[in-house]
Structure formats: C-alpha cells, structure tokens
Write a protein that holds these residues in place. Structure first.
Motif, short mmCIF file in Angstrom:
data_model
loop_
_atom_site.label_atom_id
_atom_site.label_comp_id
_atom_site.label_asym_id
_atom_site.label_seq_id
_atom_site.Cartn_x
_atom_site.Cartn_y
_atom_site.Cartn_z
N UNK A 141 0.84 -1.20 0.00
CA UNK A 141 0.00 0.00 0.00
C UNK A 141 0.88 1.24 0.00
N UNK A 142 0.51 2.18 -0.83
CA UNK A 142 1.14 3.49 -0.88
C UNK A 142 0.02 4.52 -0.80
N UNK A 143 0.05 5.34 0.23
CA UNK A 143 -1.02 6.31 0.44
C UNK A 143 -0.43 7.71 0.43
N UNK A 144 -0.81 8.47 -0.60
CA UNK A 144 -0.32 9.84 -0.72
C UNK A 144 -1.26 10.81 -0.02
N UNK A 145 -0.69 11.92 0.40
CA UNK A 145 -1.48 13.00 0.99
C UNK A 145 -0.73 14.30 0.80
N UNK A 146 -1.43 15.40 1.07
CA UNK A 146 -0.79 16.70 1.03
C UNK A 146 -1.11 17.55 -0.18
N UNK A 147 -1.81 17.00 -1.14
CA UNK A 147 -2.17 17.78 -2.31
C UNK A 147 -3.22 18.83 -1.98
N UNK A 148 -3.48 19.68 -2.95
CA UNK A 148 -4.48 20.72 -2.75
C UNK A 148 -4.31 21.84 -3.74
N UNK A 149 -5.00 22.93 -3.44
CA UNK A 149 -4.96 24.13 -4.28
C UNK A 149 -3.99 25.13 -3.66
N UNK A 150 -3.10 25.65 -4.48
CA UNK A 150 -2.10 26.61 -3.99
C UNK A 150 -1.92 27.68 -5.05
N UNK A 151 -1.60 28.88 -4.62
CA UNK A 151 -1.37 29.96 -5.56
C UNK A 151 0.02 29.85 -6.16
N UNK A 152 0.19 30.39 -7.35
CA UNK A 152 1.54 30.41 -7.94
C UNK A 152 2.55 31.03 -6.98
N UNK A 153 3.72 30.41 -6.90
CA UNK A 153 4.75 30.85 -5.97
C UNK A 153 4.67 30.20 -4.61
N UNK A 154 3.59 29.49 -4.35
CA UNK A 154 3.41 28.84 -3.07
C UNK A 154 4.13 27.51 -2.96
N UNK A 155 3.92 26.85 -1.83
CA UNK A 155 4.60 25.58 -1.55
C UNK A 155 3.59 24.54 -1.08
N UNK A 156 3.94 23.30 -1.33
CA UNK A 156 3.19 22.16 -0.81
C UNK A 156 4.18 21.07 -0.45
#
Length: 116
Positions: A3-18
C-alpha cells in the motif's frame, strides 16, 4: 499487501509551496527505490523525483532542480516531496511509486492544483 497512500495535495497559488507525503506498507521500504511521478491532463506520466534506499544523491529532472526536494524516513516508511515556487504548469496528479526487484507499485495519487 503493498500500500502506498499519498497525501498533502491541494490548491495553492503560484509561488506557493506544498509538501506531499507517501506512507508505505506491505514491503521492505528501506530496500526500495522510491519515486514521485506526476500526470497532467492529456500528458504522459513523468518522473518528478527519485531517491535510493539510502537516500543518497536523489535525482530530479533538470527542469525541476532547485524547486522540488525528495526525502525519505526509512524508520517511518515515508517519502516526502517538498515543492516550492510552484507554477501553474505543476498542476497534475502526483503519484508515489515503489520499485524493488522486478516489481513496481503505485499509490492512488493526490491532486495538486496551482492557480490564482
């Protein structure tokens, strides 16, 4: 099972970080080559970053060097992707991949959208 479970994605403005994370189970994480890929609509899946079992000398495509950083914690069976200075063209579904022996496994993906 693997199992590989990703997280942390989302909507971010240009120049931002995730920061994306992938939690692994069901295999010997510390012996596995771990990678992040991404797939944008209408485009082929492409390699974003790769890290060896020891974590030495991670690989990035030249176009992403300096903005993306991959890391791993073998004790926690996790691999992370720090993404800085994000651009609209970074918008894609990001996938975690584990490779060991002749096997290759994928997570379900996490959506990253860079937009104002």
């Amino acid at each position: 099972q693997v199992q590989l479970v990703e997280s942390g994605g989302g909507l971010v403005q240009p120049g931002g970080s995730l920061r994306l994370s992938c939690i692994a189970s069901g295999f010997t994480f510390s012996s596995s080559l771990m990678s992040w890929y991404r797939e944008a609509p209408g485009q082929e899946r492409e390699l974003v970053a790769q890290i060896t079992p020891s974590g030495v000398s991670p690989y990035y495509p030249h176009s992403l060097e300096g903005r993306f950083t991959i890391s791993r914690d073998n004790g926690k069976a996790t691999v992370n992707l720090q993404m800085n200075s994000l651009k609209p063209e970074d918008t894609a579904v990001y996938y975690c991949n584990a490779a060991f022996g002749i096997s290759s496994y994928w997570g379900q993906g996490t959506q990253v959208t860079v937009s104002s």
